[in-house]
Design a protein around this motif. Structure first.
Motif, mmCIF file in Angstrom:
data_model
loop_
_atom_site.group_PDB
_atom_site.id
_atom_site.type_symbol
_atom_site.label_atom_id
_atom_site.label_comp_id
_atom_site.label_asym_id
_atom_site.label_seq_id
_atom_site.Cartn_x
_atom_site.Cartn_y
_atom_site.Cartn_z
ATOM 1 N N GLN A 117 0.850 -1.186 0.000
ATOM 2 C CA GLN A 117 0.000 0.000 0.000
ATOM 3 C C GLN A 117 0.889 1.240 0.000
ATOM 4 O OE1 GLN A 117 -3.099 0.198 2.958
ATOM 5 N NE2 GLN A 117 -3.416 2.388 2.590
ATOM 6 N N ALA A 118 0.724 2.056 -1.034
ATOM 7 C CA ALA A 118 1.565 3.255 -1.180
ATOM 8 C C ALA A 118 0.823 4.464 -0.617
ATOM 9 C CB ALA A 118 1.903 3.473 -2.641
ATOM 10 N N ARG A 119 1.556 5.316 0.069
ATOM 11 C CA ARG A 119 0.958 6.534 0.617
ATOM 12 C C ARG A 119 1.799 7.727 0.189
ATOM 13 N NH1 ARG A 119 -2.158 4.196 5.154
ATOM 14 N NH2 ARG A 119 -1.153 2.217 5.604
ATOM 15 N N VAL A 120 1.121 8.813 -0.147
ATOM 16 C CA VAL A 120 1.851 10.032 -0.507
ATOM 17 C C VAL A 120 1.128 11.223 0.083
ATOM 18 C CG1 VAL A 120 0.644 10.092 -2.729
ATOM 19 C CG2 VAL A 120 2.713 11.461 -2.409
ATOM 20 N N ARG A 121 1.905 12.157 0.555
ATOM 21 C CA ARG A 121 1.353 13.392 1.104
ATOM 22 C C ARG A 121 1.998 14.548 0.347
ATOM 23 N NH1 ARG A 121 -1.715 15.275 5.826
ATOM 24 N NH2 ARG A 121 -1.347 17.509 5.795
ATOM 25 N N PRO A 122 1.251 15.180 -0.573
ATOM 26 C CA PRO A 122 1.847 16.291 -1.331
ATOM 27 C C PRO A 122 2.029 17.509 -0.431
ATOM 28 C CG PRO A 122 -0.473 16.060 -1.881
ATOM 29 C CD PRO A 122 -0.153 14.948 -0.919
ATOM 30 N N PRO A 123 2.837 18.459 -0.895
ATOM 31 C CA PRO A 123 3.088 19.651 -0.063
ATOM 32 C C PRO A 123 1.792 20.385 0.250
ATOM 33 C CG PRO A 123 4.585 19.579 -1.935
ATOM 34 C CD PRO A 123 3.587 18.496 -2.145
ATOM 35 N N SER A 124 1.723 20.924 1.462
ATOM 36 C CA SER A 124 0.571 21.741 1.831
ATOM 37 C C SER A 124 1.016 22.788 2.833
ATOM 38 C CB SER A 124 -0.531 20.856 2.427
ATOM 39 O OG SER A 124 -0.038 20.210 3.581
ATOM 40 N N ARG A 125 0.348 23.931 2.808
ATOM 41 C CA ARG A 125 0.551 24.984 3.813
ATOM 42 C C ARG A 125 2.010 25.386 4.004
ATOM 43 N NH1 ARG A 125 -2.613 21.598 6.766
ATOM 44 N NH2 ARG A 125 -0.936 21.205 8.233
ATOM 45 N N MET A 126 2.777 25.537 2.903
ATOM 46 C CA MET A 126 4.155 25.998 3.128
ATOM 47 C C MET A 126 4.234 27.494 2.869
ATOM 48 S SD MET A 126 3.951 25.062 -0.210
ATOM 49 C CE MET A 126 4.031 23.366 0.248
ATOM 50 N N ALA A 127 5.302 28.095 3.368
ATOM 51 C CA ALA A 127 5.504 29.530 3.166
ATOM 52 C C ALA A 127 5.865 29.777 1.698
ATOM 53 C CB ALA A 127 6.618 30.026 4.076
ATOM 54 N N PRO A 128 5.443 30.902 1.120
ATOM 55 C CA PRO A 128 5.778 31.200 -0.274
ATOM 56 C C PRO A 128 7.301 31.234 -0.467
ATOM 57 C CG PRO A 128 4.161 32.767 0.567
ATOM 58 C CD PRO A 128 4.626 31.947 1.729
ATOM 59 N N GLY A 129 7.751 30.752 -1.629
ATOM 60 C CA GLY A 129 9.187 30.795 -1.930
ATOM 61 C C GLY A 129 9.981 29.662 -1.327
ATOM 62 N N GLU A 130 9.334 28.836 -0.490
ATOM 63 C CA GLU A 130 10.030 27.716 0.147
ATOM 64 C C GLU A 130 9.755 26.431 -0.634
ATOM 65 O OE1 GLU A 130 11.975 27.300 3.087
ATOM 66 O OE2 GLU A 130 12.207 29.452 2.706
ATOM 67 N N PRO A 131 10.758 25.540 -0.721
ATOM 68 C CA PRO A 131 10.477 24.241 -1.328
ATOM 69 C C PRO A 131 9.384 23.515 -0.535
ATOM 70 C CG PRO A 131 12.852 24.558 -1.062
ATOM 71 C CD PRO A 131 12.163 25.674 -0.316
ATOM 72 N N GLY A 132 8.551 22.764 -1.275
ATOM 73 C CA GLY A 132 7.451 22.047 -0.636
ATOM 74 C C GLY A 132 7.855 20.624 -0.274
ATOM 75 N N GLU A 133 7.275 20.137 0.838
ATOM 76 C CA GLU A 133 7.685 18.852 1.405
ATOM 77 C C GLU A 133 6.767 17.731 0.906
ATOM 78 O OE1 GLU A 133 8.676 18.931 5.832
ATOM 79 O OE2 GLU A 133 6.743 17.919 5.759
ATOM 80 N N VAL A 134 7.353 16.654 0.399
ATOM 81 C CA VAL A 134 6.575 15.489 -0.034
ATOM 82 C C VAL A 134 6.917 14.315 0.877
ATOM 83 C CG1 VAL A 134 6.046 13.916 -1.944
ATOM 84 C CG2 VAL A 134 6.722 16.291 -2.429
ATOM 85 N N ARG A 135 5.896 13.679 1.461
ATOM 86 C CA ARG A 135 6.136 12.503 2.303
ATOM 87 C C ARG A 135 5.629 11.273 1.555
ATOM 88 N NH1 ARG A 135 5.566 14.169 8.245
ATOM 89 N NH2 ARG A 135 5.476 16.439 8.142
#
Lengths: 271, 437, 129
Positions: free
Chosen positions: A167-185
């Motif tokens: 079972q694969a799970r992915v969490r795309p970036p959310s609620r990050m500050a502008p100009g910052e790289p987004g976090e993917v889990r």
């Protein structure tokens, strides 16, 4: 003997600071005066005579851990990530494991920063080593000691059922500050059998691991990883996407010989 | 070898006859810093660690001046608050005072908050500005919470979604919420990643909540969202849950998306790492933790928030003359338990006495036994014996471990009875509380 | 519900003392030995100190000085031969119905267990002096 009320906390803290004993040598030199990567054959082969710049990779992992089967580690390379000058590959080693290779991560500038978090297996107290290569051929290095203590307090529950296998799970970036790289889990449920464990009847459980992981954004390469058996069960990888990118994130995990699982998610990272 | 023998003789001389010392103490507190005193020891924190250290220093060396700084006149223990929540125990039975330490052992008990430590001046600064001078300082400050590290969970949020991880008003709040909950509701407990106070605590907590539900709200559910894939006594807890509560308790580990990354205390909702939203009727959040704040003030905590110590004595690795015991320390593989704080206190009491006499400390030795009660007739244990080996703490090989799986009902019942007996004994050993007969 | 009352017959300590099995008899002999004066070897001195350090941990379940008598039994003033036979039996998993004690007893050498038994035997069962 009473202390006047105006005697400031700041002064006390500063004074306490003077009393501190500073312990330890620079973190990249071990007791024998050699960097830890020098003792790992796979690392010296990779370097092929090059000398990495020490101290330019930060490894974050607990100084003491009681569960060597799943030690969280964050690795961040202190280097730009632009098309002209960026980190191309990051190699992670556990010097004290039976086979020291843990994982390698290949970045593109689309990743925004050369930083990942994963969970790894450590066979006892040891030094975890990271090497990174830039697109210009420069090598960087970092390392961190970790103590693994054994405790009867943690009994394995043997509760693993196979109902969520692959079972694969992915969490795309959310609620990050502008100009910052987004976090993917990302995470996939998989036992990552090392090939070293035995069945109750004494026979070896064959090795079965996720060997490869790839992430693309709208068909463009973002990151690729190669996992070895020292990556913990249920491989977890957290990485980044550069700001200003919007599109479809496509992920693929592979056991080798084509068996694998895919997942998609929409990523939208503000400028 | 020779020096150790010498040390014992000198230490014996220093300790004197325990009986005579106690008599002296009973005749009035010895002159502060008088010539006859081998030293002054201030202790911060009157829990399992601090109270035990105070008592045992006076037992071993009655002429040492011992000052115990603890704001509360009555101390309620974290251990067994779960039994209170489960309806098995009266809250008042978890309270202990300091009369025995004061009247019988001659500890000077100061009910005040220690606010700061003046290390070079060897003084403790109390709220209100008074100071306590010391030759050696022992900190047993327990834990503080890292408010805000778990998004949405700060002190204000804990008034709606209690942690109940320190005994007192939070414990009562959680109990009241459980009592007011409708039958058929969902209790959610959010468990943190290691390290945290009382590793089996979250799992005993859900057991006792299930015990309460079974008796009063049998249609209700218990959901445990965990940041970990493995936990203390896991197999035993899961067996006990199945046997006692059927499928009432559901545990979701990290790899099953059990790790909570955001709390909405107003909505009683939590969000997991991969985006699932769970809504609770009663929400219990055990937040990430660190050493009690006085450790920071003394400069003994490192960047992890916990206190690194010399394993032989539990003297701070960062500040000489300051010893730290209990949950605040980095003492793995010893767990952060009341039992461990009590056993560490005794080793450190000897080390401090030896240090005051200019001697080497005796070879240390520690034990832990953590009882967890899953149901009124269902107790389980984990035990460990610890030593220093090659300069590091370790579990003595071959010792320790957990109760057997698939044990008889009689075995589980006896461990439940022994759990109650253990509580009576450690309360007596720490505070001198006499068990109700 | 005491886990005490185990057999001393055939225990190593009992054999060392030349006993054939009677607890009361062991009691008398041990009491006699215990009161025979403070002459101990330097090694014995070290072992006695070690026993004190070990014994202080027992108090968390058995009360200060091993003097609390609940479902968990008191230890102070019990005959040394009985205590040591029981501790060794715990260590060797020869104590039927034992719960946590075998896991703890395995953390010690036989000599340490015997020294701990001697230490508790030497204490008065009355209140902490």
């Amino acid at each position: 003997m009473d202390l006047p009320r105006h005697f400031s906390r700041g002064i006390l803290t500063a004074a306490a600071g003077f009393a501190l004993l500073v312990l330890g040598a620079p973190s990249w030199v071990n007791a024998q005066g050699r960097a830890a990567w020098e003792r790992i054959d796979a690392a010296t082969e990779l370097l092929d005579g090059a000398t990495p710049r020490a101290g330019s990779i930060r490894l974050d992992l607990p100084a003491v851990t009681q569960d060597g089967s799943s030690v969280p580690v964050t690795v961040e390379v202190d280097h730009p990530m632009n098309p002209d000058d960026h980190v191309e590959a990051l190699y992670l080693f556990a010097a004290g494991n039976p086979s020291p290779e843990v994982a390698e991560i290949h970045f593109t500038p689309l990743a925004g920063k050369a930083r990942i978090t994963t969970r790894i297996r450590l066979d006892g107290s040891q030094t975890v080593v990271a090497l990174a290569r830039t697109n210009r051929g420069e090598w960087l290095a970092g390392q961190r000691d970790v103590r693994v203590t054994v405790s009867g307090c943690l009994s394995q529950g043997n509760s693993s059922d196979n109902s969520d296998f692959m079972q694969a799970r992915v969490r795309p970036p959310s609620r990050m500050a502008p100009g910052e790289p987004g976090e993917v889990r990302t995470l996939i449920n998989h036992p990552m059998e090392t090939g070293l464990r035995k069945n109750p009847d004494g026979s070896l459980i064959p090795e079965r691991i996720i060997e490869e992981f790839r992430a693309e954004l709208d068909g463009e390469k973002l990151l690729a990883a190669r996992f070895h058996r020292a990556v913990s069960a249920n491989p977890y990888l957290l990485f980044f996407v550069a700001p200003g990118r919007h599109g479809e994130l496509a992920l693929r995990w592979e056991e080798g010989e084509g068996a694998g699982e895919s997942a998609t998610a929409t990523a939208s990272i503000p400028d | 070898m020779d020096t150790t023998r010498m040390n014992r003789r000198r230490a014996l001389k220093l300790m004197g006859a325990a009986g005579a010392g106690t008599l002296l103490a009973a005749c009035g507190f010895p002159a502060f810093a008088g010539r006859s005193s081998p030293g002054r020891v201030a202790i911060v924190g009157g829990g399992f660690g601090g109270a035990t250290a105070a008592k045992y220093i006076k037992r071993f060396a009655p002429s040492v001046d011992v000052m115990l700084v603890e704001p509360r006149e009555r101390f309620y223990t974290c251990p067994f608050t779960n039994l209170y929540l489960g309806g098995m125990r009266d809250f008042e039975s978890l309270g202990h005072d300091y009369r025995e330490l004061r009247d019988r052992y001659g500890v000077r008990v100061i009910h005040a908050m220690a606010e700061d430590v003046d290390v070079p001046g060897r003084r403790l600064i109390l709220a209100g500005g008074e100071t306590v001078s010391w030759d050696r300082l022992i900190l047993s400050p327990g834990i503080d919470f890292r408010w805000g590290e778990l998004e949405g969970y700060d002190r204000a949020a804990s008034e709606k979604a209690p942690h109940a991880w320190k005994a007192g008003s939070q414990t009562h709040l959680l109990r009241r919420q459980l009592e007011e909950m409708e039958d058929g509701g969902t209790f959610i407990l959010v468990a943190p990643d290691d390290p945290f106070r009382c590793p089996p605590g979250p799992y005993e907590r859900v057991s006792m909540v299930a015990n309460y539900f079974k008796n009063h709200k049998p249609r209700s559910k218990v959901l445990l969202l965990d940041a970990k894939d493995n936990f203390s006594k896991q197999g035993l807890f899961m067996e006990g849950w199945r046997e006692n509560y059927g499928d009432m308790i559901e545990w979701v580990g990290r790899s099953g998306d059990g790790r909570v990354i955001r709390v909405d205390a107003d909505a009683l909702e939590v969000e997991t790492e991969f985006g699932e939203i769970h809504r609770a009727s009663v929400l219990n959040v055990v937040p990430p933790q660190k050493a009690g704040f006085i450790a920071d003030r003394a400069g003994v905590a490192d960047e992890s928030g916990w206190v690194p110590v010399n394993p032989r004595t539990f003297e701070s690795r960062q500040v000489n003359g300051v010893y730290v015991i209990g949950d605040a320390t980095q003492a793995a593989p010893m767990p952060k338990s009341g039992f461990v704080a009590n056993t560490q206190a005794k080793v450190t009491a000897r080390a401090v006495i030896a240090d005051l006499a200019g001697d080497a400390p005796p070879e240390p030795h520690w034990v832990n036994t953590c009882y967890s009660v899953i149901a009124p007739d269902w107790g389980i244990t984990v035990a460990g014996v610890y030593e220093v080996h090659d300069g590091e703490l370790r579990e003595v090989p071959g010792s320790g471990g957990v109760s057997p799986m698939d044990a008889s009902p009689d075995f589980r019942r006896r461990e439940a009875r022994f759990a109650e007996a253990w509580y009576a004994a450690i309360a007596e050993d720490t505070w001198g509380t006499r068990p109700a007969v | 519900m005491k886990s005490y009352g185990g057999k001393t017959c055939g225990s190593r300590k009992a054999r060392i003392l030349g006993l054939s099995g009677c607890v009361a008899f062991a009691c008398v002999i041990v009491a006699a030995l215990a009161s025979s004066g403070p002459e101990v070897s330097e090694d014995g001195d070290l072992l006695a100190e070690r026993a004190e350090v070990i014994a202080q941990s027992c108090a968390a379940c058995h009360g200060t000085g091993g003097r609390l008598d609940t479902a968990i039994p008191s230890l102070a003033g019990q005959p040394a031969a009985v205590l040591s036979a029981q501790l060794l039996a715990f260590k060797r998993d020869q104590m039927p119905g034992a719960t946590v004690m075998p896991r703890l007893a395995r953390g010690y050498s036989d000599e340490e267990l015997e020294a701990v038994a001697n230490y508790f035997a030497s204490l008065t069962p009355d209140a902490d002096e």
